[in-house]
Scaffold this active site. Structure first.
Site, PDB file in Angstrom:
ATOM      1  N   GLY A 130       0.882  -1.391  -0.018  1.00 58.05           N
ATOM      2  CA  GLY A 130       0.030  -0.025   0.012  1.00 58.05           C
ATOM      3  C   GLY A 130       0.759   1.259   0.061  1.00 58.05           C
ATOM      4  O   GLY A 130       0.199   2.146   0.402  1.00 58.05           O
ATOM      5  N   LEU A 156      -3.557  -6.290  -7.746  1.00 59.12           N
ATOM      6  CA  LEU A 156      -3.190  -7.211  -8.856  1.00 59.12           C
ATOM      7  C   LEU A 156      -4.095  -8.167  -9.464  1.00 59.12           C
ATOM      8  O   LEU A 156      -3.947  -9.101 -10.361  1.00 59.12           O
ATOM      9  CB  LEU A 156      -2.103  -8.142  -8.096  1.00 59.12           C
ATOM     10  CG  LEU A 156      -0.933  -7.394  -7.254  1.00 59.12           C
ATOM     11  CD1 LEU A 156       0.144  -8.431  -6.877  1.00 59.12           C
ATOM     12  CD2 LEU A 156      -0.203  -6.552  -8.343  1.00 59.12           C
ATOM     13  N   ASN A 178      -4.931   2.884 -13.332  1.00 61.63           N
ATOM     14  CA  ASN A 178      -4.194   1.872 -12.700  1.00 61.63           C
ATOM     15  C   ASN A 178      -2.657   2.513 -12.771  1.00 61.63           C
ATOM     16  O   ASN A 178      -2.538   3.241 -13.752  1.00 61.63           O
ATOM     17  CB  ASN A 178      -4.297   0.565 -13.459  1.00 61.63           C
ATOM     18  CG  ASN A 178      -3.199  -0.367 -13.033  1.00 61.63           C
ATOM     19  OD1 ASN A 178      -3.200  -0.906 -11.791  1.00 61.63           O
ATOM     20  ND2 ASN A 178      -2.489  -1.117 -13.868  1.00 61.63           N
ATOM     21  N   HIS A 191       1.273   1.284 -13.214  1.00 57.92           N
ATOM     22  CA  HIS A 191       2.090   0.390 -13.668  1.00 57.92           C
ATOM     23  C   HIS A 191       3.496   0.432 -13.572  1.00 57.92           C
ATOM     24  O   HIS A 191       3.906   1.576 -13.839  1.00 57.92           O
ATOM     25  CB  HIS A 191       1.456  -0.367 -15.059  1.00 57.92           C
ATOM     26  CG  HIS A 191       2.529  -1.609 -15.343  1.00 57.92           C
ATOM     27  ND1 HIS A 191       2.005  -2.874 -14.931  1.00 57.92           N
ATOM     28  CD2 HIS A 191       3.364  -1.651 -16.286  1.00 57.92           C
ATOM     29  CE1 HIS A 191       2.924  -3.650 -15.480  1.00 57.92           C
ATOM     30  NE2 HIS A 191       4.043  -3.036 -16.115  1.00 57.92           N
TER      31      HIS A 191
HETATM   32  C1  GAR Z   1       3.528  -1.300  -7.397  1.00 53.39           C
HETATM   33  O1  GAR Z   1       5.122  -1.424  -7.889  1.00 53.39           O
HETATM   34  C2  GAR Z   1       2.621  -1.125  -8.479  1.00 53.39           C
HETATM   35  O2  GAR Z   1       3.051  -0.289  -9.497  1.00 53.39           O
HETATM   36  C3  GAR Z   1       2.587  -2.713  -8.768  1.00 53.39           C
HETATM   37  O3  GAR Z   1       2.740  -3.280  -7.526  1.00 53.39           O
HETATM   38  C4  GAR Z   1       3.465  -2.473  -6.726  1.00 53.39           C
HETATM   39  C5  GAR Z   1       2.667  -2.417  -5.358  1.00 53.39           C
HETATM   40  O4  GAR Z   1       2.961  -1.785  -4.425  1.00 53.39           O
HETATM   41  N1  GAR Z   1       1.475  -2.883  -9.632  1.00 53.39           N
HETATM   42  C6  GAR Z   1       1.517  -3.684 -10.695  1.00 53.39           C
HETATM   43  O5  GAR Z   1       2.602  -4.398 -10.766  1.00 53.39           O
HETATM   44  C7  GAR Z   1       0.236  -3.819 -11.481  1.00 53.39           C
HETATM   45  N2  GAR Z   1       0.620  -4.450 -12.635  1.00 53.39           N
HETATM   46  P1  GAR Z   1       2.127  -1.165  -3.056  1.00 53.39           P
HETATM   47  O6  GAR Z   1       1.423  -2.026  -2.535  1.00 53.39           O
HETATM   48  O7  GAR Z   1       3.227  -0.528  -2.007  1.00 53.39           O
HETATM   49  O8  GAR Z   1       1.594   0.289  -3.702  1.00 53.39           O
END
Ligand code: GAR
Length: 202
Positions: free
Chosen positions: A14, A89, A106, A108
């Site tokens: 998060g 995800l 979103n 990415h």
């Molecule tokens: C982040 O790096 C986000 O960009 C990625 O997951 C991580 C979540 O971190 N999302 C993806 O890869 C979506 N395809 P967080 O929970 O600390 O925000």
């Protein structure tokens, strides 16, 4: 003042949710207000961040039957104007997106259209970028449509790869220099657009 009501959907630690909450506290995210967090995993670190900020948080496990219907019901019940996938995800179906009928965006962790689509999430994205040997990667915020990571791009920022980078080091740099800056900016852009539409209807 009219604002857009925002739901943030999360699966992990998060930090992107935190960036949105902090931007709201600083007044940088001002056209939108985060009124709901939905986590698809009971243990997600993001849940504690929502609670600390006093934002209602629902846990709706993605693997349980009726997941999309339950999310849709929650968004409608709270009259959510836009949804932000912040480290979420799961992949929503075209039916879900059209039933919601409002913007979904979103974040990415790469420069789309590189290292994106099915199977590219979290650390895997950075592993792939390093394996390929690209010298520049980055972060992208885009609208969500029925194609995974395929919707129109709202904001994008390049981040340099440095000698000795590991997936973890690179992930952190992409977050700090890219994601945590871009996501609140994109949230404000889309919220402001929603508010303009609401005002024009009044
Ligand atoms: C982040 O790096 C986000 O960009 C990625 O997951 C991580 C979540 O971190 N999302 C993806 O890869 C979506 N395809 P967080 O929970 O600390 O925000």
């Amino acid at each position: 003042m009219l604002t857009a009501s925002i739901a943030v959907l999360v699966s992990g630690g998060g930090t992107n949710l935190q960036a949105l909450l902090d931007a709201q506290s600083r007044g940088e995210l001002k056209s939108g207000q985060i009124t709901l967090v939905i986590a698809d995993k009971p243990g997600a670190g993001a849940i504690a961040r929502a609670e600390k900020a006093g934002v209602p948080c629902l846990v709706i496990p993605r693997r349980e039957a009726g997941f999309e219907d339950r999310v849709l019901a929650a968004l409608r019940e709270r009259q959510i104007d836009m949804a932000i996938l912040a480290g979420f995800l799961g992949i929503f179906s075209a039916d879900f997106l059209s039933a919601f009928g409002r913007p979904v965006i979103n974040i990415h962790p790469s420069l789309i259209p590189s290292f994106c689509g099915k199977g590219f999430y979290g650390l895997r994205v950075h592993e792939a970028a390093l394996d390929y040997g690209v010298k520049v990667t980055g972060a992208t915020v885009h609208y969500v449509n029925e194609i995974t990571d395929g919707g129109k791009i709202i904001l994008q920022k390049a981040v340099e790869i440095q000698p000795g980078d590991t997936p973890e080091i690179l992930q952190r740099r992409v977050m700090e220099e890219g994601e945590w800056i871009l996501l609140p900016q994109a949230a404000e852009i889309v919220s402001a657009e929603i508010v303009r539409k609401k005002e024009s209807r009044q």
